[in-house]
Design a protein around this motif. Structure first.
Motif: not given
Length: 160
Positions: A58-83
């Motif tokens: 009755g509850k979800p479980g993992l079948k195998r390991p997985f990854s969450v991938v964040v491309p650094i170029a896609s990280m945005s603060t909406e301030n290009k100098d901070l980015d």
């Protein structure tokens, strides 16, 4: 030396209920607690790789390991100098992504704990993400967060 702690909402995934084999939506946001201010941002291009889950008792479980991938170029603060400063600290372009690899998940009621490792700027460290699972009968929403000390990954916080 100032220490910057980043809080990440790592996996906010929506799964079709009772068919939890795929993620239909994901979102990653971050907050950097710098010595002079809080910086908020969003990752605009998140990939979830190798995710597969099923229902057991009755509850979800993992079948195998997985990854969450964040491309650094896609990280945005909406301030290009901070980015630009953030990307430099994260080792971009030599390191193009941040990767969370999850090997285990424990779900009890609405509480979830995901375990694995987090790789930033070529350094990998153990990771534990505590979260909440909401099942509305149509989909399952998993949200979780954790904090990262930049110094744990050999990074100096940027000067703002």
């Amino acid at each position: 030396m100032s220490v910057c702690i980043c809080g990440l909402s790592v996996l906010a995934g929506t799964l079709p209920a009772r068919d939890a084999g795929r993620i239909i939506e994901s979102d990653v946001r971050f907050t950097a607690d710098h010595s002079t201010k809080f910086i908020h941002g969003k990752c605009l291009d998140v990939r979830v790789e190798d995710f597969s889950a099923d229902w057991t008792e009755g509850k979800p479980g993992l079948k195998r390991p997985f990854s969450v991938v964040v491309p650094i170029a896609s990280m945005s603060t909406e301030n290009k100098d901070l980015d630009s400063a953030m990307r430099e600290v994260l080792g971009y372009p030599a390191h193009k992504e941040i990767r969370a690899r999850f090997r285990g998940a424990a779900i009890e009621g609405v509480n979830a704990v995901l375990t694995g490792d987090l790789e930033i700027a070529g350094k990998s460290r153990p990771l534990v993400v505590k979260g909440i699972v909401v099942d509305d009968g149509k989909s399952i929403l998993l949200t979780g967060s954790f904090s990262v000390r930049m110094s744990d990954y050999g990074m100096e916080p940027p000067r703002l």
